[in-house]
Scaffold this motif. Sequence first.
Motif, short mmCIF file in Angstrom:
data_model
loop_
_atom_site.label_atom_id
_atom_site.label_comp_id
_atom_site.label_asym_id
_atom_site.label_seq_id
_atom_site.Cartn_x
_atom_site.Cartn_y
_atom_site.Cartn_z
N GLY A 1 -12.34 -1.16 45.89
CA GLY A 1 -13.69 -1.72 46.70
C GLY A 1 -13.26 -3.07 47.02
O GLY A 1 -12.31 -3.44 47.62
N ASP A 2 -13.94 -3.97 46.21
CA ASP A 2 -14.07 -5.56 46.50
C ASP A 2 -12.97 -6.09 45.72
O ASP A 2 -13.35 -7.43 45.37
CB ASP A 2 -15.35 -6.01 46.37
N VAL B 1 -19.32 3.59 40.51
CA VAL B 1 -20.29 2.70 41.52
C VAL B 1 -21.08 1.99 40.92
O VAL B 1 -22.16 2.78 40.18
CB VAL B 1 -20.73 3.91 42.44
N GLY B 2 -21.20 0.71 41.01
CA GLY B 2 -22.52 0.05 40.41
C GLY B 2 -22.41 -0.02 38.86
O GLY B 2 -23.44 -0.40 38.19
N THR B 3 -21.13 0.49 38.10
CA THR B 3 -21.36 0.61 36.74
C THR B 3 -21.26 -0.86 36.16
O THR B 3 -20.59 -1.73 36.69
CB THR B 3 -19.95 1.34 36.16
N GLN B 4 -22.25 -1.03 34.99
CA GLN B 4 -21.97 -2.20 34.30
C GLN B 4 -20.96 -2.34 33.35
O GLN B 4 -21.03 -1.61 32.35
CB GLN B 4 -23.44 -2.42 33.47
N SER C 1 -21.59 6.26 37.49
CA SER C 1 -22.32 5.40 38.49
C SER C 1 -23.45 4.73 37.72
O SER C 1 -24.34 5.66 37.06
CB SER C 1 -22.80 6.07 39.86
N TYR C 2 -23.60 3.45 37.82
CA TYR C 2 -24.61 2.80 37.16
C TYR C 2 -25.01 2.90 35.68
O TYR C 2 -25.73 2.56 35.01
CB TYR C 2 -26.22 3.06 37.83
N SER D 1 -16.48 1.38 44.17
CA SER D 1 -17.36 0.36 45.10
C SER D 1 -18.28 -0.04 44.31
O SER D 1 -18.83 0.64 43.29
CB SER D 1 -17.68 1.62 46.26
N SER D 2 -18.86 -0.98 44.62
CA SER D 2 -19.82 -1.77 44.23
C SER D 2 -19.74 -2.24 42.61
O SER D 2 -20.37 -2.03 41.84
CB SER D 2 -21.31 -1.43 44.14
N PHE D 3 -18.24 -2.32 42.37
CA PHE D 3 -17.74 -2.50 41.11
C PHE D 3 -17.30 -4.22 40.84
O PHE D 3 -16.82 -4.71 41.53
CB PHE D 3 -16.88 -1.56 40.69
N ASP D 4 -17.99 -4.85 39.77
CA ASP D 4 -17.67 -6.20 39.59
C ASP D 4 -16.45 -6.32 38.80
O ASP D 4 -16.35 -6.17 37.47
CB ASP D 4 -18.76 -6.85 38.78
#
Length: 214
Positions: free
Chosen positions: A182-183, A142-145, A122-123, A162-165
């Motif tokens: 996720g999205d 989660v939120g990894t760039q 994550s992150y 989750s929260s992954f682009d």
Amino acid sequence: MTLTLTAEKIERNRFTGLKVENSTFHHCDFSGADLTSTEFIGCQFYERESQKGCNFSRAILKDAIFKDCDLSMADFRNASALGIEIRGCRAQGSDFRGTSFMNMITTRTWFCSAYITNTNLSYANFSKAVLEKCELWENRWVGTQTLGATFSGSDLSGGEFSSFDWRAANVTHCDLTNSELGDLDVRSIDLQGVKLDSYQVSLIMERLGVAIIG
């Protein structure tokens, strides 16, 4: 060997090829160290009070193994990490920008090798990382760039995204089965060759307003 080191600059060959278990490294500087085939098992590289990790920038991590370690906030920038194993670890906020997981055979041919599994990423920052055809399963993303990263052909199954682009990275030909996606929007991502399971496909279709019968 069991050690407790604080704010030490690690000499280049101090741990090369050794097995280090249940040791603590707070604020230690492994930059440029040769950790080829070194095994770290159950080690702590993160200091909670300061929320700082260790520095592995430019280290040689070829075939290095980290198992059940806390690598949170670690700096792996520009390290050589062909064949690295990170298994069952915490690596939240770690920085892998410029880390090389590849073996260049010629300027146009190469292969990658890394085993990062069952780890909390994550992150973490994997911007522009090349991790093609690698074992990257059951990780938290989660939120990894991942801007400009390439995971093509890798096993990303069982992951939490989750929260992954999804638009940031190349995930063509990846195995995404059994993952929480996720999205993920199939209209804006290249999913060529991607493996999905029937449950994932039904969720994606539902989001597009398509009802699947039977």
